[in-house]
Design an enzyme around this catalytic site. Structure first.
Site, mmCIF file in Angstrom:
data_model
loop_
_atom_site.group_PDB
_atom_site.id
_atom_site.type_symbol
_atom_site.label_atom_id
_atom_site.label_comp_id
_atom_site.label_asym_id
_atom_site.label_seq_id
_atom_site.Cartn_x
_atom_site.Cartn_y
_atom_site.Cartn_z
ATOM 1 N N LYS A 17 1.058 -1.126 -0.016
ATOM 2 C CA LYS A 17 0.178 0.153 -0.088
ATOM 3 C C LYS A 17 1.063 1.099 -0.171
ATOM 4 O O LYS A 17 0.715 2.293 -0.780
ATOM 5 C CB LYS A 17 -0.793 -0.025 1.206
ATOM 6 C CG LYS A 17 -2.042 -1.007 1.443
ATOM 7 C CD LYS A 17 -2.821 -0.945 2.562
ATOM 8 C CE LYS A 17 -1.986 -0.691 3.884
ATOM 9 N NZ LYS A 17 -1.496 -2.051 4.463
ATOM 10 N N ARG A 45 11.632 -6.951 5.119
ATOM 11 C CA ARG A 45 11.736 -5.885 5.548
ATOM 12 C C ARG A 45 12.330 -5.491 6.863
ATOM 13 O O ARG A 45 13.221 -4.660 7.222
ATOM 14 C CB ARG A 45 10.158 -5.199 5.252
ATOM 15 C CG ARG A 45 9.989 -3.859 5.602
ATOM 16 C CD ARG A 45 8.562 -3.094 5.359
ATOM 17 N NE ARG A 45 7.655 -3.735 6.438
ATOM 18 C CZ ARG A 45 6.453 -3.542 5.990
ATOM 19 N NH1 ARG A 45 5.937 -2.986 4.998
ATOM 20 N NH2 ARG A 45 5.589 -4.127 7.005
ATOM 21 N N ARG A 98 14.199 -5.174 12.597
ATOM 22 C CA ARG A 98 13.197 -5.274 13.371
ATOM 23 C C ARG A 98 12.803 -6.491 14.092
ATOM 24 O O ARG A 98 12.583 -7.459 13.173
ATOM 25 C CB ARG A 98 11.809 -4.623 12.885
ATOM 26 C CG ARG A 98 12.140 -3.173 12.610
ATOM 27 C CD ARG A 98 10.682 -2.654 11.951
ATOM 28 N NE ARG A 98 9.578 -3.103 12.673
ATOM 29 C CZ ARG A 98 8.191 -2.606 12.412
ATOM 30 N NH1 ARG A 98 8.130 -1.862 11.353
ATOM 31 N NH2 ARG A 98 7.291 -2.990 13.062
#
Length: 187
Positions: free
Chosen positions: A13, A127, A133
């Site tokens: 998105k 990602r 992360r």
């Protein structure tokens, strides 16, 4: 063009909204970005949101809608906008419809980016690795996707029932996905 982009985490998105912003020459509005900007600016809504977040709670639909209404009052949205990932539930979809009705700015298109779950998990894991992360492990990703499916599937059904939803295959080269979106919104 007033457009809503829907899709689960990792569906592209944000990436496609950035590309559409350039293609359509209209602003990309992310409620997450709005929230962070309002808090940073110390606005009244930002202070309310910060208090809620500091208490460990989710910001209410009313606060988000107030921020969105203030953003939609700005001059750069006169020719349209791209909403990224909002609304996330049917109450927000109804509130957005009422707000846009008051502003005489109805939505032109709602696009759902469809991506298979396993590919979403792979994308988010990739990602996460790039960004370092640790919270984006496969288990937590699957949990977030389940929460998305539970809360947003009714929004997809809501817009589909109105005949305003376009489903777009979100798998492929960025240019291919962009081309599919452009075809979908020009119907």
């Amino acid at each position: 063009m007033r457009l809503v982009l829907l899709g689960p985490p990792g569906s592209g998105k944000g990436t496609q909204a950035t590309r559409l912003k350039e293609e359509l020459r209209i602003p990309h509005i992310s409620t997450g970005d709005l929230l962070r900007a309002e808090v940073a600016a110390g606005t009244e809504l930002g202070k309310q949101a910060k208090a809620v977040m500091d208490a460990g709670n989710l910001v209410s639909d009313d606060i988000l809608l107030g921020m969105l209404e203030a953003r939609l009052a700005q001059a750069d949205v006169a020719n349209g906008f791209i909403l990224d990932g909002y609304p996330r539930n049917v109450a927000q979809a109804n509130a957005l419809g009422e707000l846009l009705g008051r502003l005489d700015q109805p939505l032109d298109a709602i696009v759902q980016l469809d991506v298979p779950t396993e590919l979403l998990v792979e994308r988010i894991a990739g990602r996460a690795k790039e960004q370092g992360r640790a919270d984006d492990n496969p288990e937590s990703v699957r949990q977030r996707l389940q929460v998305y499916n539970d809360s947003t599937a009714p929004v997809i059904d809501f817009y589909a029932a109105k005949g305003t939803l376009a489903r777009v295959d979100g798998v492929g080269a960025l240019d291919e996905v962009l081309a599919r979106i452009l075809v979908a919104i020009k119907r």
